[in-house]
Structure formats: structure tokens, C-alpha cells
Design an enzyme around this catalytic site. Sequence first.
Site, PDB file in Angstrom:
ATOM      1  N   LYS A 182       0.799  -1.229   0.000  1.00 19.93           N
ATOM      2  CA  LYS A 182       0.000   0.000   0.000  1.00 19.93           C
ATOM      3  C   LYS A 182       0.835   1.284   0.000  1.00 19.93           C
ATOM      4  O   LYS A 182       0.420   2.292  -0.545  1.00 19.93           O
ATOM      5  CB  LYS A 182      -0.932   0.027   1.217  1.00 19.93           C
ATOM      6  CG  LYS A 182      -1.981  -1.076   1.254  1.00 19.93           C
ATOM      7  CD  LYS A 182      -3.107  -0.783   0.329  1.00 19.93           C
ATOM      8  CE  LYS A 182      -4.321  -1.683   0.453  1.00 19.93           C
ATOM      9  NZ  LYS A 182      -4.189  -3.007   1.007  1.00 19.93           N
ATOM     10  N   GLU A 219      -9.918   5.979   2.988  1.00 11.43           N
ATOM     11  CA  GLU A 219     -10.708   4.880   3.537  1.00 11.43           C
ATOM     12  C   GLU A 219      -9.739   3.748   3.857  1.00 11.43           C
ATOM     13  O   GLU A 219      -8.647   3.685   3.302  1.00 11.43           O
ATOM     14  CB  GLU A 219     -11.730   4.404   2.502  1.00 11.43           C
ATOM     15  CG  GLU A 219     -11.208   3.373   1.474  1.00 11.43           C
ATOM     16  CD  GLU A 219     -10.094   3.869   0.561  1.00 11.43           C
ATOM     17  OE1 GLU A 219      -9.935   5.095   0.422  1.00 11.43           O
ATOM     18  OE2 GLU A 219      -9.370   3.022  -0.005  1.00 11.43           O
ATOM     19  N   SER A 279       1.940  -9.767  -0.806  1.00 14.46           N
ATOM     20  CA  SER A 279       1.512  -8.364  -0.718  1.00 14.46           C
ATOM     21  C   SER A 279       1.679  -7.740   0.662  1.00 14.46           C
ATOM     22  O   SER A 279       1.824  -6.531   0.777  1.00 14.46           O
ATOM     23  CB  SER A 279       0.053  -8.233  -1.168  1.00 14.46           C
ATOM     24  OG  SER A 279      -0.787  -9.100  -0.427  1.00 14.46           O
TER      25      SER A 279
HETATM   26  C1  PLP Z   1      -5.123  -4.055   0.999  1.00 12.60           C
HETATM   27  C2  PLP Z   1      -4.418  -5.329   0.818  1.00 12.60           C
HETATM   28  C3  PLP Z   1      -4.745  -6.212  -0.231  1.00 12.60           C
HETATM   29  C4  PLP Z   1      -5.910  -5.992  -1.148  1.00 12.60           C
HETATM   30  O1  PLP Z   1      -5.862  -4.856  -1.920  1.00 12.60           O
HETATM   31  P1  PLP Z   1      -5.473  -4.859  -3.458  1.00 12.60           P
HETATM   32  O2  PLP Z   1      -5.769  -3.484  -3.894  1.00 12.60           O
HETATM   33  O3  PLP Z   1      -6.327  -5.882  -4.146  1.00 12.60           O
HETATM   34  O4  PLP Z   1      -4.045  -5.198  -3.552  1.00 12.60           O
HETATM   35  C5  PLP Z   1      -3.976  -7.338  -0.395  1.00 12.60           C
HETATM   36  N1  PLP Z   1      -2.955  -7.629   0.429  1.00 12.60           N
HETATM   37  C6  PLP Z   1      -2.621  -6.819   1.463  1.00 12.60           C
HETATM   38  C7  PLP Z   1      -1.496  -7.193   2.349  1.00 12.60           C
HETATM   39  C8  PLP Z   1      -3.346  -5.643   1.686  1.00 12.60           C
HETATM   40  O5  PLP Z   1      -3.008  -4.853   2.710  1.00 12.60           O
END
Ligand code: PLP
Length: 407
Positions: free
Chosen positions: A97, A119, A386
Amino acid sequence: MSTITINPAALPDARGHFGTFGGAFIPETLMTAFQELTAAYEQAKNDPEFQAELAALLKDYVGRPTPLYFAERWTERLGGAKIYLKREDLLHTGAHKINNALGQILLAKRLGKPRIIAETGAGQHGVATATVAARFGFECVIYMGEVDMQRQALNVARMRLLGAEVRGVTAGQRTLKEAVNEALRDWVTNVRTTHYILGSALGAHPFPMMVRDFHRIIGVEARRQILEREERLPDLLVACVGGGSNAIGLFHPFLEDEGVRMVGVEAGGHGIKRGEHAARFQGGKLGVLQGTKTWLLADADGQIELTHSVSAGLDYAAVGPEHAYYHEIGRTEYTYATDDEALDAFRDLSQIEGIIPALETAHALGYVKKVAPTMTKDQTIIVNLSGRGDKDVAQAARFLLGEEIKF
Ligand SMILES: *Cc1c(COP(=O)(O)O)cnc(C)c1O
């Protein structure tokens, strides 16, 4: 494999369309703000000074480039394709993020808007936004559904410690969709002084394009790293899909590489039954939600359906419009992992590789666990890790250890 020639660089068009998806469905009162933002972004994109400042901060503040790590033991255990993890979990604040939050706060600085709103679902985008707001001395208000505030209490405390105000949202299902509505309401009221840092590849143009561009670095690095390591492109890319920002960031630089398969993994919740999941490509339909035309979960009257996922970050009724487009032309594929499959993969990665993933990420890992054994040992998978699981420790401990932990 699709035989359609695609030119990802030409998308979206000037009005934000990815084929029939995307666009900008916005209230009159926000029209000027969106025009200003689009113009500022176009300028910034082509301004070497902006790009240099962003690159320097991504390196020294955020921690890029992230490693591409070969998960040797998990690969051996699954007995198929080689699994590489793109380690976005190692970034400052613990998830991808921050790539986008940082890019957008530099834009807000250019726009001369001293107040930031955002948000958040799982709180990772809220933490990333509160972090960059602190770093640049901006006032910061984060909207978060009250259900999410409970399941992600640690991140609520982090945002407050960073100096942000967290406003609980009590409308509707009290999760991400309602938080976006409140943020939009705030923006309409305070648009002269305020920039809204939207947290995924969602919403009205230019957000899906801009957010994608700020996350593209994930795929750009991964492409270079896998070529160095394996001397060829990967066979498969896997990423979890909430709004779709980490997935499009990884996928985008590979879209023209025909031999690279791409699979996005949505939240299957308790299974594909109405109101029990958030897998928009499983039984969803075309509609408009929060500024964009895309694939979403709605009933026959167009009412947005309830969603469920163990992971707050995937618990949203619409998917980013660019994913809807590549899905339609057959360039990307989408599947889902259930809560149980995600938790099972969460345990595997923790205990076999010593990496505690975010619950969102664990959905991507749940699919890898199924697909890797069906592939050959000379094939490779890159999965976007992620985020890290610190925020999910209380939830995971409840499900996997039967322990209640209070923060
Ligand atoms: C917010 C988040 C997601 C989902 O958001 P995307 O916009 O689909 O990437 C996925 N993994 C993590 C660790 C997140 O914090």
C-alpha cells in the site's frame, strides 16, 4: 492463451475507459477536483523532478527494491513448480500500500492541499496514508468501518499513534464500502483543502490508472529479478485481488508476454453462496459502484450484496475495472480461495518458510498450494507476497491456535 494483441500502455483512454469498463461516475461537486487531479498527475508523470523524489523515497524510506525470494522448502514440499515470493511484506508499514500512498501524497503536495483523507479496510492503507501524512506534515483523517476497527484493532492504534484521526463508520455492513462512502462525503464537503488518497485500483478515473502506475514497480522489479535468476520469464503470476492494486502492479509489466499466465485470487469466504464471499468474478455482474463501471456483486435489482471474507482487505463488492477488462478479453484469469484454504496456506508459509503472511496474501498462497503440484519442476511461479501478517495475529491465533489475544 489470448490471440488478441493488447497494448497496455494505451489503457485507459483519456476518459478512463478500459474497454467498456472504468470511466468516471462522479457527483458534479467533485468534477473540478478530478480534473485538477488528472492534470496534476499527467504533469507529475512526465516531470523528472517528481519521479526522482518518488524514487529516492521509495528506496530510502520505503525499502525498495524488495527481494524476489525462492521459497525452497515450500517448493520441495509441494513437489512441482519453483515458487518465488515477491517480498512486498518487507516494505515500510508492512504491505504494498505504501507505494501508492507515497506517490499520492507527493501529488497532494503539488496540488497544494494540506489535508488528507482515506478509507481503509484491513487498516494497511490507513496506516500507509497516516505514515506518509506524518512524514510530510499533513493533517490526516481515516474512515474505517466499525466491524473492521474491531478485527484490525492493532492498525487502528498504529494510525492514531502516527497522529491520524480514525473515524468509525456505522452505516450498512460497517466495512470497506461504507468507509469509501464516508470518505467521498467528506471530500465533497472539503474538496478545496483536501486530497483523497484512494487505496486501490478502484473508483473513478484517474484513480485506477494512477494507483496502478504507482504499483507497477512491483512487476518491473520482479521481471528483472526473475530474468537474472532463471534467465527466462515465469510461467505463472499469482496475486490476491481485493480492489486489485497489488495484482495489477505485478501483472502489468508482463501483459504483453504471451507465455506468462496470470491468476488473480479473490476471497471465497465460506464458499460461493450469496452473501458469503467476495469473489466478484464468481457470479458477479456488470454495474457501477463508487465511481467506476466494473464487475461487482449485486442482486437482480442492482442492490449491492453483502460480502464476507476472513480478510478485511478483500472484503469488497467490486473489483478494479482494469481487471474486469483483462478478464473479458481472456488475458488474466480469476479464481478464489475460501477462508479455510487461506488459513491453511497461512499456516504453511509461517511454519515451512518462517514468513507470516497477511490473510489477504494467504488467499494467493492457497491457490499456489493447489496449482504448484500440477506444474513441472522446471516451471516457475511468482506470487506477490503483498503484506505481512502482524495485523492478523489475533485473528489467526483464534482460528489456528484457539487462543484469544487482546491488543
Ligand atoms: C489491501 C491489501 C490487499 C488488497 O488490496 P489490493 O488493492 O487488491 O491489492 C492485499 N494484500 C494486502 C497485504 C493488503 O493490505
